[in-house]
Write an enzyme that holds these catalytic residues in place. Sequence first.
Site, PDB file in Angstrom:
ATOM      1  N   CYS A 230       0.442  -0.878  -0.199  1.00 42.43           N
ATOM      2  CA  CYS A 230       0.429  -0.336  -0.375  1.00 42.43           C
ATOM      3  C   CYS A 230       0.863   1.254   0.005  1.00 42.43           C
ATOM      4  O   CYS A 230       0.551   2.663  -0.126  1.00 42.43           O
ATOM      5  CB  CYS A 230      -1.075   0.123   1.400  1.00 42.43           C
ATOM      6  SG  CYS A 230      -0.211   0.059   2.948  1.00 42.43           S
TER       7      CYS A 230
ATOM      8  N   GLU B 214      -6.627  -6.195  -0.914  1.00 45.48           N
ATOM      9  CA  GLU B 214      -7.167  -5.413  -0.418  1.00 45.48           C
ATOM     10  C   GLU B 214      -5.572  -3.911  -0.399  1.00 45.48           C
ATOM     11  O   GLU B 214      -4.927  -4.304  -0.946  1.00 45.48           O
ATOM     12  CB  GLU B 214      -7.181  -5.973   1.599  1.00 45.48           C
ATOM     13  CG  GLU B 214      -6.874  -4.398   2.247  1.00 45.48           C
ATOM     14  CD  GLU B 214      -5.569  -4.377   2.666  1.00 45.48           C
ATOM     15  OE1 GLU B 214      -4.799  -3.625   3.783  1.00 45.48           O
ATOM     16  OE2 GLU B 214      -4.451  -4.984   2.761  1.00 45.48           O
TER      17      GLU B 214
ATOM     18  N   ARG C 215      -8.918   1.758  11.267  1.00 47.11           N
ATOM     19  CA  ARG C 215      -7.785   1.579   9.578  1.00 47.11           C
ATOM     20  C   ARG C 215      -8.875   0.672   8.728  1.00 47.11           C
ATOM     21  O   ARG C 215      -9.310  -0.447   8.431  1.00 47.11           O
ATOM     22  CB  ARG C 215      -7.211   0.180  10.833  1.00 47.11           C
ATOM     23  CG  ARG C 215      -6.290  -0.482   9.826  1.00 47.11           C
ATOM     24  CD  ARG C 215      -4.925  -1.779  10.132  1.00 47.11           C
ATOM     25  NE  ARG C 215      -4.259  -2.096   8.894  1.00 47.11           N
ATOM     26  CZ  ARG C 215      -3.047  -1.685   9.496  1.00 47.11           C
ATOM     27  NH1 ARG C 215      -2.954  -0.923  10.067  1.00 47.11           N
ATOM     28  NH2 ARG C 215      -2.299  -1.722   8.351  1.00 47.11           N
TER      29      ARG C 215
ATOM     30  N   ARG D 180      -9.765   0.442   5.069  1.00 48.12           N
ATOM     31  CA  ARG D 180      -9.308  -0.545   4.178  1.00 48.12           C
ATOM     32  C   ARG D 180      -9.909  -0.480   2.873  1.00 48.12           C
ATOM     33  O   ARG D 180     -11.561  -0.744   3.427  1.00 48.12           O
ATOM     34  CB  ARG D 180      -8.497  -1.368   4.365  1.00 48.12           C
ATOM     35  CG  ARG D 180      -6.863  -2.021   5.054  1.00 48.12           C
ATOM     36  CD  ARG D 180      -5.681  -0.357   4.373  1.00 48.12           C
ATOM     37  NE  ARG D 180      -4.917  -0.908   5.263  1.00 48.12           N
ATOM     38  CZ  ARG D 180      -4.563   0.091   5.663  1.00 48.12           C
ATOM     39  NH1 ARG D 180      -5.207   1.389   6.269  1.00 48.12           N
ATOM     40  NH2 ARG D 180      -3.662   0.415   6.314  1.00 48.12           N
TER      41      ARG D 180
END
Length: 211
Positions: free
Chosen positions: A65, A104, A148, A150
Amino acid sequence: IGGFRSGLATVGGFECVGHCEIDKYANQAYNAIYNTEREVFFADARTIDPAALPDIDLICGGFPCQSFSIAGKRRGFADDARGTLFFEIARLAAAKRPAFLLLENVPGLLSHDNCRTFATILSTLDELGYDVAWQMLNSKDFGVPQSRKRVYIVGFLIIEFAKQTRKLGEANVLCRERYFLSQTQMERLLSKSYLDQKGGGGTPPAGCPSP
């Protein structure tokens, strides 16, 4: 480490056949947490030979990411080492043709390069024959003591000749029985109230694709 595996194990009915991890310490931790005996392992996704993989129904991938995160330089696909690993997932999907993909990444993926990066991902999966759905979820909405966010991307391999037609809302969707969760899996999900969570979808920037 192993978030996909833990989640699928919780739902039940899945068997992990292998994993890929380039960081040796992360891999040591993974092997300490999970029983990986008799599973295939690859240190570098770029060197995976599809012929060395067993037949698979699902590929899970959290491609790096850093190349898309607003906390980094956001070099995207220009990052030779990390930004292009999505295409390694696409390469394996093209060769093995799994029924499902579960990917993801950070929310910044949706807006990176004025949305062109995400558009490239969607078009690539479309060319491979996958219908795609995506949503931004926050772990804090699912019983995890951490905020978090995502983006989760689910790909469904389009089957030209399906066994039956099911009606979902106003749309007729061709599908196979295997493409639906079993009654047992549904009961497990419902018992954990997963389907009642809001998920915090968020709104992508103007001009970007919406799920």
